[in-house]
Design an enzyme around this catalytic site. Structure first.
Site, short mmCIF file in Angstrom:
data_model
loop_
_atom_site.label_atom_id
_atom_site.label_comp_id
_atom_site.label_asym_id
_atom_site.label_seq_id
_atom_site.Cartn_x
_atom_site.Cartn_y
_atom_site.Cartn_z
N LYS A 11 -2.86 11.88 -7.75
CA LYS A 11 -4.29 12.08 -7.43
C LYS A 11 -4.56 13.54 -7.15
O LYS A 11 -3.65 14.31 -6.79
CB LYS A 11 -4.73 11.23 -6.24
CG LYS A 11 -4.10 11.61 -4.89
CD LYS A 11 -4.90 12.64 -4.08
CE LYS A 11 -4.24 12.94 -2.75
NZ LYS A 11 -4.13 14.30 -2.35
N VAL A 97 7.17 16.64 -5.93
CA VAL A 97 7.31 16.15 -4.55
C VAL A 97 6.70 17.16 -3.58
O VAL A 97 6.77 18.38 -3.81
CB VAL A 97 8.83 15.97 -4.26
CG1 VAL A 97 9.06 15.55 -2.83
CG2 VAL A 97 9.42 14.94 -5.22
N ALA A 99 3.58 17.99 -2.91
CA ALA A 99 2.74 18.86 -3.72
C ALA A 99 1.24 18.63 -3.51
O ALA A 99 0.43 19.27 -4.16
CB ALA A 99 3.08 18.65 -5.20
N GLY A 104 4.36 10.41 -3.36
CA GLY A 104 4.97 9.33 -2.56
C GLY A 104 4.02 8.17 -2.36
O GLY A 104 4.39 7.00 -2.57
N SER A 106 1.57 7.18 -4.11
CA SER A 106 1.29 6.40 -5.32
C SER A 106 2.48 5.50 -5.65
O SER A 106 2.30 4.38 -6.15
CB SER A 106 0.92 7.30 -6.50
OG SER A 106 2.04 8.02 -6.91
N ASP A 138 -2.83 7.83 2.45
CA ASP A 138 -3.36 7.91 1.08
C ASP A 138 -3.05 6.65 0.26
O ASP A 138 -3.50 6.53 -0.88
CB ASP A 138 -2.77 9.12 0.33
CG ASP A 138 -3.49 10.41 0.68
OD1 ASP A 138 -4.62 10.34 1.21
OD2 ASP A 138 -2.93 11.49 0.42
O1 C5P Z 1 -0.32 8.75 6.95
P1 C5P Z 1 0.73 9.69 6.49
O2 C5P Z 1 2.11 9.26 6.93
O3 C5P Z 1 0.69 9.96 5.03
O4 C5P Z 1 0.44 11.07 7.18
C1 C5P Z 1 1.40 12.10 7.26
C2 C5P Z 1 0.99 13.06 8.36
O5 C5P Z 1 -0.20 13.75 8.00
C3 C5P Z 1 0.66 12.39 9.68
O6 C5P Z 1 1.81 12.23 10.48
C4 C5P Z 1 -0.29 13.38 10.32
O7 C5P Z 1 0.43 14.45 10.87
C5 C5P Z 1 -1.04 13.94 9.12
N1 C5P Z 1 -2.33 13.27 8.88
C6 C5P Z 1 -3.39 13.49 9.74
N2 C5P Z 1 -4.60 12.90 9.50
C7 C5P Z 1 -4.78 12.09 8.41
C8 C5P Z 1 -3.71 11.87 7.51
C9 C5P Z 1 -2.50 12.47 7.78
O8 C5P Z 1 -3.26 14.23 10.72
N3 C5P Z 1 -5.97 11.55 8.20
#
Ligand code: C5P
Length: 286
Positions: A11, A97, A99, A104, A106, A138
């Site tokens: 994406k 990766v 990037a 991941g 997806s 995501d």
């Molecule tokens: O949800 P995910 O594990 O992909 O998020 C990775 C990190 O990105 C989270 O631990 C957080 O630090 C940050 N994040 C955030 N706010 C979001 C999405 C991600 O702070 N809306």
């Protein structure tokens, strides 16, 4: 033995705004998302295996419970009561990766969609996206794909008018960016500019590709270290000089993308960028 291969599309963020921070530590976002044809291939096989296994074509990726594909399979099992102990997952990765292009996430989404089909559990995409919330911010979007507004942590999704046919050039600078670190960095940045998300969505509705491209904007560029920002700007410049309607960094970077009307123009820009950046791909919206 039953087996199924599903594509896991990358994406880009046509726009990305960080609105604030939730008590949970996650940030409130407003993003216009678009899936593109660059994809990993995720193959799911149900056989006589005794435990859930994962293999990939990249030696440095974790293949244990830390891998988002395994996390997704476990979440699917919890919600459906199905066993994933006899499941083998094979990921052939092509999306770079770390990037900013949801490589991941997806894969995690492809596991959810694939298991739903393979195990004939009949869940809707909305139900799968709900399970995806436990897997990563995501992942719900990656389950749905297409053109969409993502709000909240990323899980509040509104489908938008699909992006007009075009060619999207992706170019990844040769350094990884940690998403949590960039979120941390942006907390102490006073954002000077914000995207015109409403204007971008209206341009999508009017089928005005130029109007979309001129409004593409990502606030994370303002939180990059100066040297990294310089690389991002250099790539954007090549794209613009080579005929892109607009160029922007995707997600928490560092991948830069540019929108082109013509495939030949996108290809010419790709040929130039590939001399310095191996991870360069010409894609289309999907
Ligand atoms: O949800 P995910 O594990 O992909 O998020 C990775 C990190 O990105 C989270 O631990 C957080 O630090 C940050 N994040 C955030 N706010 C979001 C999405 C991600 O702070 N809306």
């Amino acid at each position: 033995m039953k087996t199924l291969t599903v594509p896991a599309y990358a994406k880009i963020n046509l726009s990305l705004d960080v609105l604030g921070k939730q008590e949970s530590g996650y940030h409130d976002l407003k993003m216009v998302m678009q899936s593109v044809s660059l994809c990993d291939r995720v193959t799911l096989t149900l056989d006589e295996a005794e435990t859930l296994t994962l293999s990939t074509n990249l030696g440095f990726l974790p293949v244990d419970e830390k891998n988002i594909a395994v996390i997704a399979a476990r979440a699917f099992a919890r919600h459906t009561g199905k066993s994933v102990e006899h499941l083998s997952i094979r990921i052939d990765k092509r999306i770079p990766v770390c990037a900013g292009t949801a490589g991941g996430s997806s894969d995690g989404a492809a596991v959810l969609r694939g298991l739903n089909e393979l195990m004939e559990t009949g869940l809707s995409l909305t139900e799968l996206a709900k399970i995806g919330e436990e897997v990563g911010s995501d992942v719900p979007y990656c389950v749905l794909g297409g053109t969409a507004l993502a709000e909240g942590r990323g899980e509040v999704l509104t489908p938008l008018t699909p992006l007009e046919p075009c060619h999207i050039l992706l170019c990844k600078p040769p350094f990884p960016i940690s998403t949590p670190e960039l979120f941390h960095a942006i907390d102490s940045v006073r954002l000077r500019c914000r995207p015109d998300t409403q204007g971008l969505m209206e341009a999508l509705e009017r089928k005005d590709l130029h109007g979309v491209a001129m409004r593409m904007f990502n606030v994370f560029e303002q939180a990059l270290q100066p040297k990294r920002l310089q690389t991002v700007e250099e790539i954007k410049n090549v794209m613009i000089q080579r005929g892109a309607l607009g160029a922007c960094m995707s997600g928490s970077g560092p991948t830069v993308f540019g929108i082109f009307r013509e495939q030949e123009t996108a290809q010419a820009a790709a040929n130039e960028l590939r001399q310095n950046y191996a991870d360069t791909f010409v894609t289309v919206p999907v």
